[in-house]
Design a protein around this motif. Structure first.
Motif, PDB file in Angstrom:
ATOM      1  N   ASP A   1       0.827  -1.197   0.000  1.00  0.00           N
ATOM      2  CA  ASP A   1       0.000   0.000   0.000  1.00  0.00           C
ATOM      3  C   ASP A   1       0.865   1.252   0.000  1.00  0.00           C
ATOM      4  N   LYS A   2       0.334   2.278  -0.652  1.00  0.00           N
ATOM      5  CA  LYS A   2       0.964   3.596  -0.626  1.00  0.00           C
ATOM      6  C   LYS A   2       0.204   4.421   0.399  1.00  0.00           C
ATOM      7  N   LYS A   3       0.908   4.993   1.358  1.00  0.00           N
ATOM      8  CA  LYS A   3       0.291   5.748   2.441  1.00  0.00           C
ATOM      9  C   LYS A   3       0.697   7.214   2.303  1.00  0.00           C
ATOM     10  N   ILE A   4      -0.315   8.104   2.290  1.00  0.00           N
ATOM     11  CA  ILE A   4      -0.063   9.536   2.123  1.00  0.00           C
ATOM     12  C   ILE A   4      -0.693  10.297   3.283  1.00  0.00           C
ATOM     13  N   ARG A   5       0.077  11.185   3.876  1.00  0.00           N
ATOM     14  CA  ARG A   5      -0.418  12.002   4.987  1.00  0.00           C
ATOM     15  C   ARG A   5      -1.522  12.939   4.479  1.00  0.00           C
ATOM     16  N   VAL A   6      -2.605  13.021   5.261  1.00  0.00           N
ATOM     17  CA  VAL A   6      -3.713  13.914   4.921  1.00  0.00           C
ATOM     18  C   VAL A   6      -3.726  15.117   5.855  1.00  0.00           C
ATOM     19  N   CYS A   7      -3.764  14.866   7.174  1.00  0.00           N
ATOM     20  CA  CYS A   7      -3.876  15.966   8.133  1.00  0.00           C
ATOM     21  C   CYS A   7      -3.673  15.452   9.549  1.00  0.00           C
ATOM     22  N   ASP A   8      -3.671  16.382  10.491  1.00  0.00           N
ATOM     23  CA  ASP A   8      -3.712  16.024  11.906  1.00  0.00           C
ATOM     24  C   ASP A   8      -5.177  15.938  12.315  1.00  0.00           C
ATOM     25  N   VAL A   9      -5.478  15.083  13.275  1.00  0.00           N
ATOM     26  CA  VAL A   9      -6.869  14.919  13.710  1.00  0.00           C
ATOM     27  C   VAL A   9      -7.454  16.227  14.247  1.00  0.00           C
ATOM     28  N   SER A  10      -6.619  17.082  14.788  1.00  0.00           N
ATOM     29  CA  SER A  10      -7.097  18.357  15.345  1.00  0.00           C
ATOM     30  C   SER A  10      -7.610  19.316  14.270  1.00  0.00           C
ATOM     31  N   GLU A  11      -7.303  19.043  13.019  1.00  0.00           N
ATOM     32  CA  GLU A  11      -7.737  19.920  11.929  1.00  0.00           C
ATOM     33  C   GLU A  11      -9.190  19.697  11.515  1.00  0.00           C
ATOM     34  N   VAL A  12      -9.796  18.599  11.973  1.00  0.00           N
ATOM     35  CA  VAL A  12     -11.178  18.293  11.605  1.00  0.00           C
ATOM     36  C   VAL A  12     -12.024  18.317  12.878  1.00  0.00           C
TER      37      VAL A  12
ATOM     38  N   HIS B   1     -13.466   9.370   8.800  1.00  0.00           N
ATOM     39  CA  HIS B   1     -13.816   8.680   7.559  1.00  0.00           C
ATOM     40  C   HIS B   1     -13.425   9.572   6.386  1.00  0.00           C
ATOM     41  N   ALA B   2     -12.901   8.956   5.328  1.00  0.00           N
ATOM     42  CA  ALA B   2     -12.509   9.690   4.119  1.00  0.00           C
ATOM     43  C   ALA B   2     -13.430   9.308   2.974  1.00  0.00           C
ATOM     44  N   VAL B   3     -14.038  10.318   2.352  1.00  0.00           N
ATOM     45  CA  VAL B   3     -14.943  10.089   1.228  1.00  0.00           C
ATOM     46  C   VAL B   3     -14.587  11.043   0.093  1.00  0.00           C
TER      47      VAL B   3
ATOM     48  N   LEU C   1      -8.619   5.007   5.484  1.00  0.00           N
ATOM     49  CA  LEU C   1      -7.969   6.010   6.311  1.00  0.00           C
ATOM     50  C   LEU C   1      -7.282   5.312   7.474  1.00  0.00           C
ATOM     51  N   ILE C   2      -6.059   5.706   7.736  1.00  0.00           N
ATOM     52  CA  ILE C   2      -5.267   5.127   8.821  1.00  0.00           C
ATOM     53  C   ILE C   2      -4.901   6.242   9.792  1.00  0.00           C
ATOM     54  N   ARG C   3      -5.114   5.972  11.072  1.00  0.00           N
ATOM     55  CA  ARG C   3      -4.712   6.927  12.100  1.00  0.00           C
ATOM     56  C   ARG C   3      -3.480   6.397  12.797  1.00  0.00           C
ATOM     57  N   GLU C   4      -2.443   7.225  12.818  1.00  0.00           N
ATOM     58  CA  GLU C   4      -1.224   6.907  13.555  1.00  0.00           C
ATOM     59  C   GLU C   4      -0.994   8.061  14.516  1.00  0.00           C
ATOM     60  N   GLY C   5      -1.271   7.819  15.774  1.00  0.00           N
ATOM     61  CA  GLY C   5      -1.179   8.888  16.763  1.00  0.00           C
ATOM     62  C   GLY C   5      -2.213   9.956  16.447  1.00  0.00           C
ATOM     63  N   ASP C   6      -1.742  11.169  16.222  1.00  0.00           N
ATOM     64  CA  ASP C   6      -2.642  12.281  15.904  1.00  0.00           C
ATOM     65  C   ASP C   6      -2.627  12.639  14.423  1.00  0.00           C
ATOM     66  N   THR C   7      -2.139  11.736  13.584  1.00  0.00           N
ATOM     67  CA  THR C   7      -2.039  11.999  12.153  1.00  0.00           C
ATOM     68  C   THR C   7      -2.901  11.021  11.367  1.00  0.00           C
ATOM     69  N   LEU C   8      -3.583  11.535  10.338  1.00  0.00           N
ATOM     70  CA  LEU C   8      -4.398  10.705   9.449  1.00  0.00           C
ATOM     71  C   LEU C   8      -3.700  10.543   8.109  1.00  0.00           C
ATOM     72  N   PHE C   9      -3.707   9.314   7.624  1.00  0.00           N
ATOM     73  CA  PHE C   9      -3.132   8.968   6.327  1.00  0.00           C
ATOM     74  C   PHE C   9      -4.199   8.284   5.480  1.00  0.00           C
ATOM     75  N   VAL C  10      -4.159   8.503   4.183  1.00  0.00           N
ATOM     76  CA  VAL C  10      -5.004   7.740   3.282  1.00  0.00           C
ATOM     77  C   VAL C  10      -4.113   6.675   2.667  1.00  0.00           C
TER      78      VAL C  10
ATOM     79  N   ILE D   1     -12.698  14.672   4.742  1.00  0.00           N
ATOM     80  CA  ILE D   1     -12.489  13.938   5.983  1.00  0.00           C
ATOM     81  C   ILE D   1     -13.616  14.316   6.935  1.00  0.00           C
ATOM     82  N   CYS D   2     -14.338  13.304   7.407  1.00  0.00           N
ATOM     83  CA  CYS D   2     -15.483  13.496   8.297  1.00  0.00           C
ATOM     84  C   CYS D   2     -15.139  12.951   9.675  1.00  0.00           C
ATOM     85  N   ASN D   3     -15.408  13.742  10.695  1.00  0.00           N
ATOM     86  CA  ASN D   3     -15.182  13.348  12.079  1.00  0.00           C
ATOM     87  C   ASN D   3     -16.542  13.053  12.696  1.00  0.00           C
ATOM     88  N   VAL D   4     -16.859  11.769  12.826  1.00  0.00           N
ATOM     89  CA  VAL D   4     -18.141  11.335  13.383  1.00  0.00           C
ATOM     90  C   VAL D   4     -17.886  10.795  14.785  1.00  0.00           C
TER      91      VAL D   4
END
Length: 103
Positions: free
Chosen positions: A2-13, A38-40, A90-99, A30-33
């Protein structure tokens, strides 16, 4: 692999809201429910309307174009069972989200 790309920090959503991010050539919403992310796709599968302009209520995102409602946790459309909102892994590693994309 898999190719993993950083999207944002969780605090940004903000909690129970959504935010648009550009990743490579994709516009990801990126939706914070309730603290789960979740990434759509940012484009409604009905007519291609930019869906990030619509509200997120609970886990349902409403397209501002024609009112179609989508469950961001599954991609299912509540108004037309033949439509699916594209979702991305979407993958969460600590406070960072990756697609993640399969290669």
């Amino acid at each position: 692999m898999d190719k993993k790309i950083r999207v944002c920090d969780v605090s940004e959503v903000p909690l129970n809201d959504h935010k648009l991010f550009s990743v490579d050539v994709l516009d990801l919403l990126i939706c914070n429910v309730n603290g789960e992310f979740h990434a759509v796709s940012n484009y409604c599968p009905h007519k291609g309307v930019i869906i990030s302009r619509g509200p997120l209520q609970e886990k349902y995102l409403t397209c501002p174009g024609h009112g179609y409602r989508f469950d961001v946790t599954t991609g299912e459309c509540l108004d037309d069972e033949q439509l699916m909102l594209p979702r991305f892994r979407l993958i969460r590693e600590g406070d960072t989200l990756f697609v993640s994309f399969a290669q």
